[in-house]
Design an enzyme around this catalytic site. Structure first.
Site, PDB file in Angstrom:
ATOM      1  N   GLU A 159       0.814  -1.226   0.000  1.00 32.98           N
ATOM      2  CA  GLU A 159       0.000   0.000   0.000  1.00 32.98           C
ATOM      3  C   GLU A 159       0.846   1.274   0.000  1.00 32.98           C
ATOM      4  O   GLU A 159       0.636   2.156   0.825  1.00 32.98           O
ATOM      5  CB  GLU A 159      -0.964  -0.010   1.193  1.00 32.98           C
ATOM      6  CG  GLU A 159      -1.876  -1.221   1.189  1.00 32.98           C
ATOM      7  CD  GLU A 159      -2.945  -1.184   2.276  1.00 32.98           C
ATOM      8  OE1 GLU A 159      -2.879  -0.312   3.147  1.00 32.98           O
ATOM      9  OE2 GLU A 159      -3.842  -2.045   2.230  1.00 32.98           O
ATOM     10  N   GLU A 274      -5.037 -11.078  -1.404  1.00 31.86           N
ATOM     11  CA  GLU A 274      -5.872 -10.923  -0.193  1.00 31.86           C
ATOM     12  C   GLU A 274      -7.357 -11.021  -0.543  1.00 31.86           C
ATOM     13  O   GLU A 274      -8.190 -10.292  -0.002  1.00 31.86           O
ATOM     14  CB  GLU A 274      -5.586  -9.577   0.500  1.00 31.86           C
ATOM     15  CG  GLU A 274      -4.126  -9.364   0.820  1.00 31.86           C
ATOM     16  CD  GLU A 274      -3.840  -8.085   1.620  1.00 31.86           C
ATOM     17  OE1 GLU A 274      -4.783  -7.490   2.181  1.00 31.86           O
ATOM     18  OE2 GLU A 274      -2.667  -7.694   1.671  1.00 31.86           O
TER      19      GLU A 274
HETATM   20  C1  XIL Z   1      -5.712  -6.818   8.370  1.00 36.52           C
HETATM   21  C2  XIL Z   1      -5.910  -8.086   9.187  1.00 36.52           C
HETATM   22  O1  XIL Z   1      -6.722  -8.970   8.493  1.00 36.52           O
HETATM   23  C3  XIL Z   1      -6.495  -7.761  10.553  1.00 36.52           C
HETATM   24  O2  XIL Z   1      -6.510  -8.942  11.357  1.00 36.52           O
HETATM   25  C4  XIL Z   1      -5.679  -6.691  11.229  1.00 36.52           C
HETATM   26  O3  XIL Z   1      -6.294  -6.324  12.443  1.00 36.52           O
HETATM   27  C5  XIL Z   1      -5.523  -5.481  10.337  1.00 36.52           C
HETATM   28  O4  XIL Z   1      -4.965  -5.875   9.101  1.00 36.52           O
HETATM   29  N1  XIL Z   1      -4.729  -4.879   3.714  1.00 36.52           N
HETATM   30  C6  XIL Z   1      -3.599  -5.558   4.157  1.00 36.52           C
HETATM   31  C7  XIL Z   1      -3.707  -6.477   5.312  1.00 36.52           C
HETATM   32  O5  XIL Z   1      -2.547  -5.493   3.515  1.00 36.52           O
HETATM   33  O6  XIL Z   1      -2.511  -6.581   6.032  1.00 36.52           O
HETATM   34  C8  XIL Z   1      -4.860  -6.113   6.231  1.00 36.52           C
HETATM   35  O7  XIL Z   1      -4.990  -7.141   7.200  1.00 36.52           O
HETATM   36  C9  XIL Z   1      -6.137  -5.936   5.430  1.00 36.52           C
HETATM   37  C10 XIL Z   1      -5.983  -4.847   4.397  1.00 36.52           C
END
Ligand code: XIL
Length: 363
Positions: A159, A274
């Site tokens: 990001e 993701e």
């Molecule tokens: C999220 C996790 O799923 C949660 O458990 C945590 O509290 C916050 O982060 N984009 C990303 C991930 O790159 O690392 C994030 O994961 C979700 C959004």
């Protein structure tokens, strides 16, 4: 992390409503990818694994074992987990998940070496360029070295692109950007490559899939960053698309396909890193939501796979019992979110069948 944007999301709802309703009625044939079953090796499938759940729920461990080729520690390789104490590295959670993956002969993705979020307070308070560079380089050296030859792929930066980029302002405002400028990306990739020259190094980001000039700019910036790294001889192997798909928003199919073509020209891989479906605006009925989510994932994967075969498809969790979507994108009716391929009782949903078909399809 992409924050919910109620106004934008509601504005998009009317348009998407009709599409989703239609998708909800889609037949199995519509969900299937174009080309038939093939002999090519299936695309590796994986999931992010949450340590707390992993420790407490044997069904969760079983699901990871049964369904995944690849495991991604969901939070345990983030700075917050490893560097909560400035004076030492804490690998306890990551080591546990890595050991589980190795015992079960699963591949591993590392998430993430640099991110503007999930930082411990001391890291947010860094104040000079020299300090930020020293900490970043030492962090990447230590983490990549510990798992050298074991974690095959790293989300080197996560990001780093601005959400709605402005002309001349492509990068997200983070502590790294503030103290190091755009060079933070280069430092991160260069360091990771120096420590583990065999690792696959990925730029990971969200929203490459919505229509509109902001998203088109994000795709272009991702490509520009990778092109510049390559021009400087710094290895970058792929772009990770988070793919947190909003069920209430349209996909930019042409934009996605053009993105895949451009990735190919730069000899970059694509990974879906993701995947999940944000179903907060869908109707209450569970079966309707599951069909809509499956159909959206099918449409998304078809756009990608028909042009460029992903190196991996990874969902952000496996079972609806445990998902960040439930907390971050709560439904008005308080019903549990249904973003993932297994339901809350670990039964496969239509999304799992879609994933399976695409993994086995020939592009
Ligand atoms: C999220 C996790 O799923 C949660 O458990 C945590 O509290 C916050 O982060 N984009 C990303 C991930 O790159 O690392 C994030 O994961 C979700 C959004």
């Amino acid at each position: 992390m992409r924050q919910p944007e109620p106004d934008r999301d509601i504005a998009a709802w009317t348009r998407r409503d009709a599409l989703v309703a239609a998708a909800g009625l889609a037949s199995a044939a519509v969900l299937a990818p174009g080309p038939g079953l093939a002999t090519a090796r299936p695309i590796p499938f994986g999931s992010a694994a949450q340590i707390e759940t992993f420790r407490t729920d044997p069904r969760y461990r079983q699901a990871l074992t049964s369904y995944c080729d690849v495991i991604v520690p969901m939070n345990d390789l983030k700075w917050e987990a490893i560097r909560h104490d400035r004076s030492r590295f804490d690998f306890s959670g990551a080591d546990e998940l890595v050991a589980f993956a190795e015992r079960n002969r699963k591949g591993l993705r590392g998430h993430a070496l640099l991110w503007g979020e999930a930082l411990p307070p001391w890291a947010r308070e860094m104040s000079t360029r020299a300090e930020a560079e020293r900490e970043l380089v030492e962090h990447i050296e230590t983490v990549v070295d510990r798992y050298k030859g074991r974690i095959a792929t790293w989300d080197v930066v996560n990001e780093v692109i601005k959400f709605e980029p402005l002309p001349g302002e492509p990068m997200r405002d983070t502590i790294w950007q503030r103290l190091l400028g755009p060079a933070h990306v280069e430092i991160a990739f260069r360091t990771a490559a120096r420590i583990d020259p065999k690792a696959r190094l990925v730029l990971n980001d969200f929203n490459f899939e919505e229509p509109g000039p902001g998203t088109a700019a994000r795709r272009k910036i991702a490509l520009d960053i990778c092109r510049r790294l390559k021009d400087k001889g710094i290895p970058v192997h792929g772009i990770g698309m988070q793919a947190h798909l909003y069920a209430d928003k349209p996909l930019d199919i042409d934009g996605l396909q053009a993105f895949m073509v451009e990735l190919g020209k730069l000899d970059l891989d694509v990974e879906i890193t993701e995947l999940d479906v944000i179903d907060w605006k869908l109707p209450a009925d569970a079966a309707t939501r599951d069909r809509a989510a499956a159909s959206l994932v099918a449409t998304f994967l078809d756009a990608i796979v028909s042009v460029r075969r992903p190196k991996a498809i990874v969902t952000w969790g496996l079972s609806d019992r445990y998902s960040w979507v439930h907390e971050i994108f709560p439904r008005q009716d308080k019903a549990r979110a249904r973003p993932l391929p297994l339901d809350a009782d670990f039964k496969p949903k239509p999304m799992m069948a879609v994933l399976d078909r695409f993994r086995r399809s020939q592009s």
